[in-house]
Structures are given as C-alpha cells and as structure tokens.
Design a protein around this motif. Structure first.
Motif, PDB file in Angstrom:
ATOM      1  N   GLY A   1       0.779  -1.219   0.000  1.00  0.00           N
ATOM      2  CA  GLY A   1       0.000   0.000   0.000  1.00  0.00           C
ATOM      3  C   GLY A   1       0.812   1.270   0.000  1.00  0.00           C
ATOM      4  N   SER A   2       2.118   1.159   0.249  1.00  0.00           N
ATOM      5  CA  SER A   2       2.942   2.371   0.317  1.00  0.00           C
ATOM      6  C   SER A   2       4.361   2.069  -0.120  1.00  0.00           C
ATOM      7  N   GLU A   3       5.104   3.120  -0.395  1.00  0.00           N
ATOM      8  CA  GLU A   3       6.510   2.961  -0.762  1.00  0.00           C
ATOM      9  C   GLU A   3       7.366   2.574   0.439  1.00  0.00           C
ATOM     10  N   GLN A   4       6.799   2.630   1.631  1.00  0.00           N
ATOM     11  CA  GLN A   4       7.542   2.283   2.847  1.00  0.00           C
ATOM     12  C   GLN A   4       7.359   0.819   3.251  1.00  0.00           C
ATOM     13  N   PHE A   5       6.787   0.007   2.346  1.00  0.00           N
ATOM     14  CA  PHE A   5       6.600  -1.409   2.709  1.00  0.00           C
ATOM     15  C   PHE A   5       7.954  -2.074   2.914  1.00  0.00           C
ATOM     16  N   ARG A   6       8.105  -2.758   4.046  1.00  0.00           N
ATOM     17  CA  ARG A   6       9.332  -3.495   4.337  1.00  0.00           C
ATOM     18  C   ARG A   6       9.014  -4.723   5.184  1.00  0.00           C
ATOM     19  N   PHE A   7       9.576  -5.866   4.823  1.00  0.00           N
ATOM     20  CA  PHE A   7       9.548  -7.011   5.726  1.00  0.00           C
ATOM     21  C   PHE A   7      10.489  -6.727   6.896  1.00  0.00           C
ATOM     22  N   VAL A   8      10.157  -7.265   8.076  1.00  0.00           N
ATOM     23  CA  VAL A   8      10.980  -6.979   9.259  1.00  0.00           C
ATOM     24  C   VAL A   8      12.302  -7.743   9.210  1.00  0.00           C
ATOM     25  N   ARG A   9      12.347  -8.772   8.393  1.00  0.00           N
ATOM     26  CA  ARG A   9      13.585  -9.516   8.159  1.00  0.00           C
ATOM     27  C   ARG A   9      13.434 -10.241   6.836  1.00  0.00           C
ATOM     28  N   GLU A  10      14.476 -10.884   6.385  1.00  0.00           N
ATOM     29  CA  GLU A  10      14.372 -11.647   5.148  1.00  0.00           C
ATOM     30  C   GLU A  10      13.394 -12.798   5.336  1.00  0.00           C
ATOM     31  N   MET A  11      12.402 -12.855   4.482  1.00  0.00           N
ATOM     32  CA  MET A  11      11.384 -13.892   4.545  1.00  0.00           C
ATOM     33  C   MET A  11      11.581 -14.852   3.374  1.00  0.00           C
ATOM     34  N   ASN A  12      11.507 -16.128   3.671  1.00  0.00           N
ATOM     35  CA  ASN A  12      11.726 -17.150   2.661  1.00  0.00           C
ATOM     36  C   ASN A  12      10.410 -17.800   2.249  1.00  0.00           C
ATOM     37  N   GLY A  13      10.338 -18.254   1.014  1.00  0.00           N
ATOM     38  CA  GLY A  13       9.155 -18.927   0.524  1.00  0.00           C
ATOM     39  C   GLY A  13       8.868 -20.207   1.281  1.00  0.00           C
ATOM     40  N   MET A  14       7.580 -20.418   1.600  1.00  0.00           N
ATOM     41  CA  MET A  14       7.067 -21.587   2.317  1.00  0.00           C
ATOM     42  C   MET A  14       7.620 -21.686   3.742  1.00  0.00           C
ATOM     43  N   GLU A  15       8.059 -20.556   4.257  1.00  0.00           N
ATOM     44  CA  GLU A  15       8.453 -20.489   5.663  1.00  0.00           C
ATOM     45  C   GLU A  15       7.197 -20.550   6.527  1.00  0.00           C
ATOM     46  N   ILE A  16       7.261 -21.303   7.624  1.00  0.00           N
ATOM     47  CA  ILE A  16       6.119 -21.452   8.518  1.00  0.00           C
ATOM     48  C   ILE A  16       6.389 -20.668   9.802  1.00  0.00           C
ATOM     49  N   ILE A  17       5.525 -19.690  10.084  1.00  0.00           N
ATOM     50  CA  ILE A  17       5.637 -18.870  11.283  1.00  0.00           C
ATOM     51  C   ILE A  17       4.738 -19.482  12.354  1.00  0.00           C
ATOM     52  N   PRO A  18       5.288 -19.950  13.458  1.00  0.00           N
ATOM     53  CA  PRO A  18       4.499 -20.747  14.414  1.00  0.00           C
ATOM     54  C   PRO A  18       3.345 -20.001  15.078  1.00  0.00           C
ATOM     55  N   ALA A  19       3.567 -18.729  15.497  1.00  0.00           N
ATOM     56  CA  ALA A  19       2.593 -18.072  16.359  1.00  0.00           C
ATOM     57  C   ALA A  19       1.777 -17.014  15.637  1.00  0.00           C
ATOM     58  N   ALA A  20       0.466 -17.001  15.877  1.00  0.00           N
ATOM     59  CA  ALA A  20      -0.391 -15.924  15.384  1.00  0.00           C
ATOM     60  C   ALA A  20       0.045 -14.604  16.001  1.00  0.00           C
ATOM     61  N   GLY A  21      -0.106 -13.535  15.239  1.00  0.00           N
ATOM     62  CA  GLY A  21       0.235 -12.211  15.739  1.00  0.00           C
ATOM     63  C   GLY A  21       1.688 -11.833  15.586  1.00  0.00           C
TER      64      GLY A  21
END
Length: 314
Positions: free
Chosen positions: A253-273
């Motif tokens: 939605g903006s030019e300031q979009f940034r992931f908080v760290r390098e994210m890899n494809g099909m990575e599973i994030i354990p916790a909601a939120g």
C-alpha cells in the motif's frame, strides 16, 4: 536487497520453432487423430523464466507426439525472452506489462494496449480449446517449487493427483490482474489449468523439476505414451503433497513497505500475531498459528502482491 541468483543454466535457442504450425509464431499443435484430451503446455509467460522453454524445445527436438488427443506447445512472451541478457537477468521478465496479469476475459477482447495483451489475445483461441493446461514458471529467489491451483477445487484435486512438486497452493489470485489459471474457462467446468513454479530461476534443479512435472502431467493426462516420457519421469515413490490454502493476500500500500527480516518462501511462522512487515504505519502480522509465507516479494511495489499467507490443510 538480496543479490540475484547466478545464471547456471543458459537460455535455449528456440529460433527454429518460430514458424509454428498453427499460423501463430512459436505455437505448435499436434493431433493424434484419436479421441482424447487437448493438453497445452505453456512456457515463457515471463521472458526470463525459461526452464519451461528448455522443456518445450526438447520435446519438439525429440519429436514427442500425442498418442491420443492433441498436444499444444506454446512459447508465450518470446519478445521479452529475446531480450534476456545474463548480465542483467531480471530485466527481461516482460516488455510493457506482466503477461501473467492479462488473462481476464475483458482483456482478451478489444484493442490491446500492450504487446503482452496482444500476444495473449493471439494465443487465447488455442488455450480456450484445451482440456488441461500446464503453465511453467520459476521464481527469482525462492528455491522451493510449488504448484498453484488458483480458486478451483478441481484443479487442486488434479494437483494432488499429479503429486509434484510437493507443495500445492490454493489462492484467489492477485489484485493487479488475472493469471492464465484464473480465467473463468478453468474455474469449475471441464477444463483445468495449473501453474508450476519449478524453483529458482536459472538453476539446474529447477530444470530437473520442470522436466519431472511436465512428464508426469503428460503421462497422467494420457496424451503421450509412457515409453516416450521415460527419460524424464520421476522414479520411486514421492512424498504426499501438502495443500496450503491462502487465508490472506497482502498487497503493498505504500513505498515504505518493508519485511521486518528476510522472509523465505514456504516459511512457517508458528505463532499468530507475529510481526512480519511494516507498510508505512500499518503493522502486518500473521493471522493464525503455523502461517505459511508464500512467495514473499523481494521487490514490493504499490498495488502488487507482497506475500500471501496460508494454512496447511490437514
């Protein structure tokens, strides 16, 4: 920014296929004269994703022909592919617009405003008659191959039957345009289409995956005799595929979009939120436990998909 992967597999010379045999450059169709499905293989929707073009080139060189039904081999965005330069391998994805976003019915009629739209309009009469379509792609940074089934439950079932490459993604498409697999022709009727992301661009493993998926697809459809496909069919049992259903699509939605760290494809994030990105003032968090990140963009642009979030179906 993550550096580009090396070009380990050189692009094929497909110039010998320019004439085609259906009056459309780089489109070949073979009819067995026996009843059976029309199966279409598509490569080069993106000009720098040429593993599929290597497969189609070799199928033509080896005179692979259908034993029943019809087989169409389609090199799609050839003009973009012809601009490929291994020194700047990411710059020939398309010429004027992403060809993987031009397949809505309203864009396949009327005046074309880009070369990609015009080419799609030329190709659609062939694809519109296909019973099964396999669209071969690859990815810039993600090495884990996956099969995209779109919104069609029948296409997801077909991908499960195919069994390769292991991950299946059922999604709603993109906000900025329709993929070939999103066309209504392939949404619930007889005709079905799958999009194979075969791995990282220009890698040897990606080419091997493209071969295995294509051979298995042709064999499963019954359009080519198994002995002709023997050099490329995978051997031994394959692990059961895992289906991921997209629960949320994150659009930049903006030019300031940034992931908080390098994210890899099909990575599973354990916790909601869990915080995964910032889009200006908007914090983007995982909506549920065991959230799968699907094809996070390394070059997020306003209005384009940044990442899709999904849940594994048990």
């Amino acid at each position: 920014m993550k550096s580009l992967p090396p070009v380990c597999v050189p692009p094929p010379d497909i110039s010998r296929h320019q004439a085609g045999n259906r009056g459309i450059p780089y489109v070949w169709q073979f009819d067995s004269v026996h009843p059976g499905p029309h199966v279409a293989l598509v490569a080069l929707i993106h000009g720098n994703e040429y593993a599929g073009a290597i497969v189609l080139d070799q199928l033509l060189r080896c005179n692979i022909r259908p034993c029943q039904g019809r087989l169409s081999l389609i090199f799609a965005n050839v003009s973009a592919f012809q601009q490929f330069d291994p020194r700047y391998p990411a710059q020939s994805r398309y010429g004027e617009e992403d060809m993987n976003r031009v397949w809505a019915p309203e864009r396949l009629t009327g005046p074309a405003r880009t070369a990609e739209q015009a080419r799609a309009q030329t190709l659609w009469p062939i694809l519109a008659t296909a019973d099964r379509v396999l669209d071969l792609h690859s990815m810039l940074h993600d090495p884990i191959p996956l099969m995209l089934a779109g919104r069609s439950a029948a296409a997801a079932a077909l991908a499960r039957e195919l069994g390769l490459p292991g991950w299946i993604v059922a999604d709603q498409g993109h906000a900025d345009g329709s993929r070939l697999i999103d066309h209504p022709q392939f949404q619930g009727g007889h005709a079905l289409a799958l999009l194979a992301e075969c791995g990282q661009h220009w890698a040897a493993d990606t080419l091997a995956t493209a071969w295995a998926i294509t051979a298995r697809f042709l064999d499963m459809c019954g359009v080519v005799a198994k002995p002709a496909l023997a050099p490329w069919l995978p051997s031994g049992p394959q692990p059961p595929p895992r289906l991921v259903r997209v629960t949320e699509t994150i659009t930049v939605g903006s030019e300031q979009f940034r992931f908080v760290r390098e994210m890899n494809g099909m990575e599973i994030i354990p916790a909601a939120g869990t915080l995964i990105a910032q889009d200006g003032d908007r914090a983007i968090r995982t909506p549920h436990d065991d959230c799968v990140l699907i094809m996070p963009s390394r070059l997020p642009a306003i209005g384009h998909t940044a990442v899709r979030l999904g849940m594994i179906e048990r």
